[in-house]
Write an enzyme that holds these catalytic residues in place. Structure first.
Site, short mmCIF file in Angstrom:
data_model
loop_
_atom_site.label_atom_id
_atom_site.label_comp_id
_atom_site.label_asym_id
_atom_site.label_seq_id
_atom_site.Cartn_x
_atom_site.Cartn_y
_atom_site.Cartn_z
N GLY A 75 -2.42 -3.24 -82.03
CA GLY A 75 -3.16 -2.11 -81.46
C GLY A 75 -3.50 -2.31 -79.99
O GLY A 75 -3.36 -1.39 -79.18
N ASN A 155 -14.34 2.58 -84.14
CA ASN A 155 -14.33 1.45 -85.06
C ASN A 155 -15.72 1.01 -85.48
O ASN A 155 -15.90 0.45 -86.55
CB ASN A 155 -13.58 0.27 -84.42
CG ASN A 155 -13.94 0.06 -82.97
OD1 ASN A 155 -13.80 0.96 -82.14
ND2 ASN A 155 -14.41 -1.13 -82.66
N SER A 203 -2.12 0.08 -85.65
CA SER A 203 -2.07 -1.37 -85.85
C SER A 203 -2.00 -1.69 -87.33
O SER A 203 -2.84 -1.23 -88.12
CB SER A 203 -3.31 -2.01 -85.23
OG SER A 203 -3.37 -3.38 -85.57
N THR A 241 12.43 -10.02 -78.92
CA THR A 241 13.04 -9.92 -80.25
C THR A 241 12.02 -9.37 -81.23
O THR A 241 10.87 -9.81 -81.26
CB THR A 241 13.52 -11.31 -80.70
OG1 THR A 241 14.41 -11.81 -79.69
CG2 THR A 241 14.24 -11.23 -82.04
N CYS A 329 -15.24 -7.76 -81.72
CA CYS A 329 -14.85 -8.29 -80.42
C CYS A 329 -16.06 -8.59 -79.54
O CYS A 329 -15.98 -9.41 -78.65
CB CYS A 329 -13.95 -7.31 -79.69
SG CYS A 329 -12.77 -6.54 -80.78
C1 LIG Z 1 -8.68 -3.23 -84.15
C2 LIG Z 1 -8.64 -2.17 -83.12
C3 LIG Z 1 -7.82 -2.31 -81.99
C4 LIG Z 1 -7.02 -3.56 -81.71
O1 LIG Z 1 -5.94 -3.71 -82.58
P1 LIG Z 1 -5.26 -5.18 -82.69
O2 LIG Z 1 -4.07 -4.95 -83.56
O3 LIG Z 1 -6.28 -6.06 -83.32
O4 LIG Z 1 -4.89 -5.59 -81.32
C5 LIG Z 1 -7.78 -1.27 -81.09
N1 LIG Z 1 -8.50 -0.16 -81.27
C6 LIG Z 1 -9.30 0.01 -82.34
C7 LIG Z 1 -10.07 1.27 -82.49
C8 LIG Z 1 -9.39 -0.99 -83.30
O5 LIG Z 1 -10.21 -0.83 -84.34
#
Ligand SMILES: *Cc1c(COP(=O)(O)O)cnc(C)c1O
Length: 395
Positions: A75, A155, A203, A241, A329
């Site tokens: 993501g 999130n 993601s 890759t 985070c």
């Molecule tokens: C988890 C998350 C991301 C980051 O995704 P990753 O695959 O962990 O890098 C970005 N945006 C939102 C809203 C998320 O919840």
């Protein structure tokens, strides 16, 4: 999942375990699929074929009839590619980007990085329910605006943004729209063609796939520069890759998640609502963030005044309950959540936030366990809290 039996996992917005179907799929892939999809012998061509089948299947599941689905390393990379890719490729039109105050750091820090490179960023505020102010968005669009990047669902709070209206406003002004849909994909049925966005991030590990793999949808004719340079993989938009196993597992995870997304959403909503009602009635001076808005049915974000989110988490963990405070985070730093602050939650209360996010394996027993444990934890912590004493005096 047996090894997690004694753990109540309520942090699915941070990450998910692998769906059993995904584990089975991965087992079938580990040995035969080692070939590099870009080579020119039979086993490579087959790997390439499987990769393209996975892409086609995901496009179908997501309602994408044309345009590209670029495989990425997750993501965060998708968000970086969308925003930097559009910014770099469209500099002749302008260097102004609009986003919101409540984005994931993968978007906010990307924008800060672009600002250092001479781009101009405007952050649209949200109302007290966490919904982006559309009138502000309208006023902010300029001739040199090249991109609006606003997340589909948050999130931390689960609050869903009015994407259709955002797209409509952007289209009237001829501005591209990117959405970070990481929290939506797999949870809600989706048709990207109908949604009308130009770019969309997803993601795999947020919908029961592997970590470190994701995708970016890019509509036809959108100019996008690559940010990872090298080979010509992914139409020259993302060198490296391909993570073949991760990508095939992601397609399987998407299929499995979307198969019963609606029913599963309703099931989780019942659990979430029971948890919220139970907590609100047993814990004085608590409130739910974004309760009045359209929200993801799996997410509960609660403020419990006069105590720290982190100390609640430690006590929950001691009882084998996994939740989070703020976003994964930002935990580890002492700053309160930028999302809650943007919603107007006072600094001192924002520190007392907890997020519970439900998923496939949660049951009513899990809710009962939290309802049994958390009010006691709060009582103990408040008994030691000078802030709590203070508040009783002034009331
Ligand atoms: C988890 C998350 C991301 C980051 O995704 P990753 O695959 O962990 O890098 C970005 N945006 C939102 C809203 C998320 O919840």
């Amino acid at each position: 999942m047996n090894k997690y039996k004694d753990i109540v996992y309520l942090d699915h917005n941070a990450t998910t375990y692998l769906a059993p179907e995904v584990i089975e799929k991965i087992k079938t892939l580990l040995e035969p699929n080692f070939a590099n999809p870009s080579s020119l012998y039979g086993i490579s061509l087959r790997a390439k074929e499987e990769l393209e089948d996975a892409r086609a299947e995901m496009k179908k599941l997501l309602g994408i009839s044309s345009g590209q689905l670029i495989f990425t390393g997750g993501g965060s990379e998708s968000d970086n590619l969308a925003i930097k890719g559009v910014a770099y490729a469209n500099q002749r039109k302008g260097k102004h980007i609009i986003t919101s105050a409540i984005e994931h750091h993968a978007v906010l820090h990307t924008c800060e990085n672009l600002q250092k490179q001479g781009f101009e960023i405007t952050y649209i505020p949200v109302d007290d329910q966490g919904v982006v102010k559309l009138d502000e968005l309208k006023k902010t669009i300029r001739k040199d605006t090249v991109l609006i990047s606003i997340m589909y669902a948050n999130n931390e709070t689960g609050v869903i943004q009015p994407m259709a209206e955002i797209v409509k406003i952007a289209k009237e002004q001829g501005v591209l729209v990117h959405t970070d849909a990481v929290q939506v994909i797999g949870k809600l049925p989706i048709n990207i063609d109908e949604l009308g966005v130009d770019l969309l991030s997803l993601s795999a590990h947020k919908f029961y796939g592997l970590k470190g793999v994701g995708a970016l949808y890019v509509k036809k004719r959108v100019l996008l520069d690559p940010i990872i340079n090298g080979g010509e993989q992914e139409n020259g938009k993302r060198a490296g890759t391909e993570n073949v196993v991760g990508i095939l597992a992601m397609a399987e995870a998407l299929k499995v998640s979307l198969k019963n997304a609606k029913d599963e959403g309703l099931r989780e909503k019942k659990l979430r609502d029971k948890l919220e009602n139970g907590l609100l009635s047993s814990i004085p001076e608590s409130f739910i963030n974004g309760k009045g808005a359209d929200r993801l049915s799996n997410t509960c974000n609660i403020i419990i005044k006069y105590i720290e989110g982190e100390s609640m988490l430690l006590h929950l963990d001691a009882n084998n309950i996994c939740a989070s405070s703020g976003s994964a985070c930002t935990s580890g730093s002492l700053d309160p959540s930028h999302v809650l602050l943007a919603m107007g939650v006072p600094h001192e209360f924002a520190h007392g936030s907890l997020r519970f996010s439900f998923g496939k394996l949660n049951t009513e027993e899990d809710v009962n366990k939290v309802l049994e444990v958390l009010p006691k934890i709060i009582k103990t912590l408040r008994a030691m809290s000078p802030l709590w004493d203070e508040s009783k005096k002034t009331n």
